[in-house]
Design a protein around this motif. Sequence first.
Motif, PDB file in Angstrom:
ATOM      1  N   ALA A 482       0.891  -1.176  -0.052  1.00 37.32           N
ATOM      2  CA  ALA A 482      -0.076   0.026   0.021  1.00 37.32           C
ATOM      3  C   ALA A 482       0.704   1.097   0.012  1.00 37.32           C
ATOM      4  O   ALA A 482       2.177   1.175   0.243  1.00 37.32           O
ATOM      5  N   PHE A 483       0.300   2.335  -0.125  1.00 37.75           N
ATOM      6  CA  PHE A 483       1.040   3.496  -0.107  1.00 37.75           C
ATOM      7  C   PHE A 483       1.676   3.947   1.080  1.00 37.75           C
ATOM      8  O   PHE A 483       1.098   3.637   2.223  1.00 37.75           O
ATOM      9  N   GLY A 484       2.684   4.578   1.186  1.00 39.41           N
ATOM     10  CA  GLY A 484       3.214   5.013   2.322  1.00 39.41           C
ATOM     11  C   GLY A 484       3.335   6.611   2.300  1.00 39.41           C
ATOM     12  O   GLY A 484       3.014   7.066   1.381  1.00 39.41           O
ATOM     13  N   PRO A 485       3.983   7.241   3.433  1.00 37.80           N
ATOM     14  CA  PRO A 485       3.568   8.494   3.450  1.00 37.80           C
ATOM     15  C   PRO A 485       4.351   9.324   2.399  1.00 37.80           C
ATOM     16  O   PRO A 485       3.787  10.299   1.709  1.00 37.80           O
ATOM     17  N   ALA A 486       5.335   8.753   1.566  1.00 34.49           N
ATOM     18  CA  ALA A 486       6.145   9.405   0.618  1.00 34.49           C
ATOM     19  C   ALA A 486       5.522   9.368  -0.865  1.00 34.49           C
ATOM     20  O   ALA A 486       6.331   9.553  -1.791  1.00 34.49           O
ATOM     21  N   ALA A 487       4.519   8.114  -0.690  1.00 29.16           N
ATOM     22  CA  ALA A 487       4.311   7.584  -2.166  1.00 29.16           C
ATOM     23  C   ALA A 487       4.059   8.705  -3.288  1.00 29.16           C
ATOM     24  O   ALA A 487       4.588   8.724  -4.337  1.00 29.16           O
ATOM     25  N   ARG A 488       3.214   9.867  -3.086  1.00 33.27           N
ATOM     26  CA  ARG A 488       2.938  10.540  -3.766  1.00 33.27           C
ATOM     27  C   ARG A 488       4.113  11.333  -4.616  1.00 33.27           C
ATOM     28  O   ARG A 488       3.996  11.529  -5.703  1.00 33.27           O
ATOM     29  N   ASP A 489       5.161  11.549  -3.956  1.00 35.65           N
ATOM     30  CA  ASP A 489       6.156  12.262  -4.333  1.00 35.65           C
ATOM     31  C   ASP A 489       6.836  11.482  -5.302  1.00 35.65           C
ATOM     32  O   ASP A 489       7.494  12.016  -6.419  1.00 35.65           O
ATOM     33  N   TYR A 490       6.858  10.032  -5.238  1.00 40.75           N
ATOM     34  CA  TYR A 490       7.595   9.230  -6.092  1.00 40.75           C
ATOM     35  C   TYR A 490       6.532   9.065  -7.377  1.00 40.75           C
ATOM     36  O   TYR A 490       7.159   9.002  -8.562  1.00 40.75           O
ATOM     37  N   LEU A 491       5.366   8.860  -6.957  1.00 39.30           N
ATOM     38  CA  LEU A 491       4.419   8.850  -8.228  1.00 39.30           C
ATOM     39  C   LEU A 491       4.314  10.021  -9.047  1.00 39.30           C
ATOM     40  O   LEU A 491       4.334   9.620 -10.310  1.00 39.30           O
TER      41      LEU A 491
END
Length: 559
Positions: A482-491
Amino acid sequence: MSAMLADPAALLRSVFGFEGFRGVQAQVVERVLAGKATLAIMPTGAGKSLCYQLPAVALPGCCVVISPLIALMHDQLRSARALGIRAASLTSVDSDWRETQDRLRAGELDLLYVAPERASGTGFRTLLESARISLFAIDEAHCVSEWGHDFRPDYRLLRPLLDAFPDVPRLALTATADRHTRDDILAQLGIPPEGLIISGFDRPNIRYAVQPRDGLQRQLQDVLAANSGPGIIYAPTRAATEQLAQGLARGGRTVLPYHAGLSSEVRAANQSAFLASEDMVMVATVAFGMGIDKPDVRFVVHAGLPKSIESYYQESGRAGRDGEPAIALLLWGAEDFVRARQRIAEVEPARQSGERARIASLGALVETAGCRRAVLLRHFGETPPPQCGNCDNCLEPPACMDVTETAQKLLSAVHRTGQSFGLGHLEAVLTGKSNERIVQRGHDALSVFGIVGREEAPLIKPVARALQVLDALTANDHGGLAFGPAARDYLRGEEKVSLVLQPAKARGRKRASGGQDVNDPIFEALRACRRDLAKEAGVPPYVIFHDSTLHEMARIRPK
Ligand code: ADP
Ligand code: MG
């Protein structure tokens, strides 16, 4: 011996036999002699003891030293007495309490060593009130902080004692303190910020190297074969120390184990054998080393991830205290990080963010494609040059590969499949494979999938691990991602993910030459590596990636 404020430089020579102060010693001693509260942060071996021993001799009255371990106190006691300093300790194993108390009251002691639990008691305060006290020295002061790696609740109880003697200066000393711990020590012990003295942390004669564990026994044998002189190997468990010691001893060198589970006779015997030896290797848990002053240790190997950068610095810092070249090698595996992360859940909630930060810092050390020393020194608040020239990465810069796109594809697949599937499923989906489960879930119909080609496919696993390390992905107990806190930055591609390319050493191939750019185009370089390997080794071609952000080796084999 209590000469009234004798000249410090003269005392340094006459009592301690040293020609001059080292590093910040002079600064610390000067502050202490001026009666100012001080926190001295000095690396292991820098000579912290002198910073209170000299004032203890110079100032009238007795210096009270708070120290966490009886063994440590008695070591110090021995060396202080050898210098003619009037020193004693009050511990559970001392039988001369009455005499010590009498000497203290009579002003016949320069140094008195006690443990924090004793020092914080009211009986001890009463005793001190009947004597003249020159200084409180709090050794291993990081124990006062929950941020520190050796938190000792009793250190927290020292403050009332210190405050009960407002005219007595206090000096806290530690080798290891990041900014949080530092601030905490100052606050806990009532030392003003300007009382902070930090010495340089660099140990230029130590060559740092970090490698993935890949056949530990063989790797250690190689280290022993390549390095003469005394060495320490830190192993994570008692069982591992014994097993490794036994295996390595077959090579002919004296290799002995050391851990807290051995009888005190065996420990003492192994320790003195080590201290006396010129080429012995001690395989030990971290129970070994505190307070041990063996200057000619030529290598310190960590067979597993240390607890923190602080512990790593301190433990590896036992190498090369004589200033001669020495080696610090850290061997790690992905499972070390997995276990460390699992342990976060076991500590009390208030300490979890500290634990998380500790693991992240270790991640930065092992994953960096840049200078290892720079990572260490930055951790201690220094601004090092970008390259030290004496660590594995500076000596042989690894080739890097940008895998941000693969990371984005994987994150997008995790998102679209509802953040609950394991890597196997995601891999199948991304490479456009079809199986019952995929069809059943309708995952074959999502047009975003099937976009990872055959050459890129082997990157999915290491990239997934990278993203977990980077807190962009988290795995549940069943391996669902599942997504972790930093997921969106990498996405969004705002943060880059890169792998360090490390051709297989075991095949005797030299590493890709320094700094070569394999990003352009990524997969051409990958193919070239495979061809070289295949040709040289005459084996089915494969490349090992040690990705910079992940914490494991991935074997990438073309079909
Ligand atoms: P630390 O507690 O900071 O790890 P120690 O106080 O145990 O270090 O000192 C480490 C070694 O350095 C000891 O052998 C000590 O005698 C030596 N030492 C300390 N100060 C000096 C100095 N000014 N000159 C030379 N040697 C020193
Ligand atoms: Mg010390």
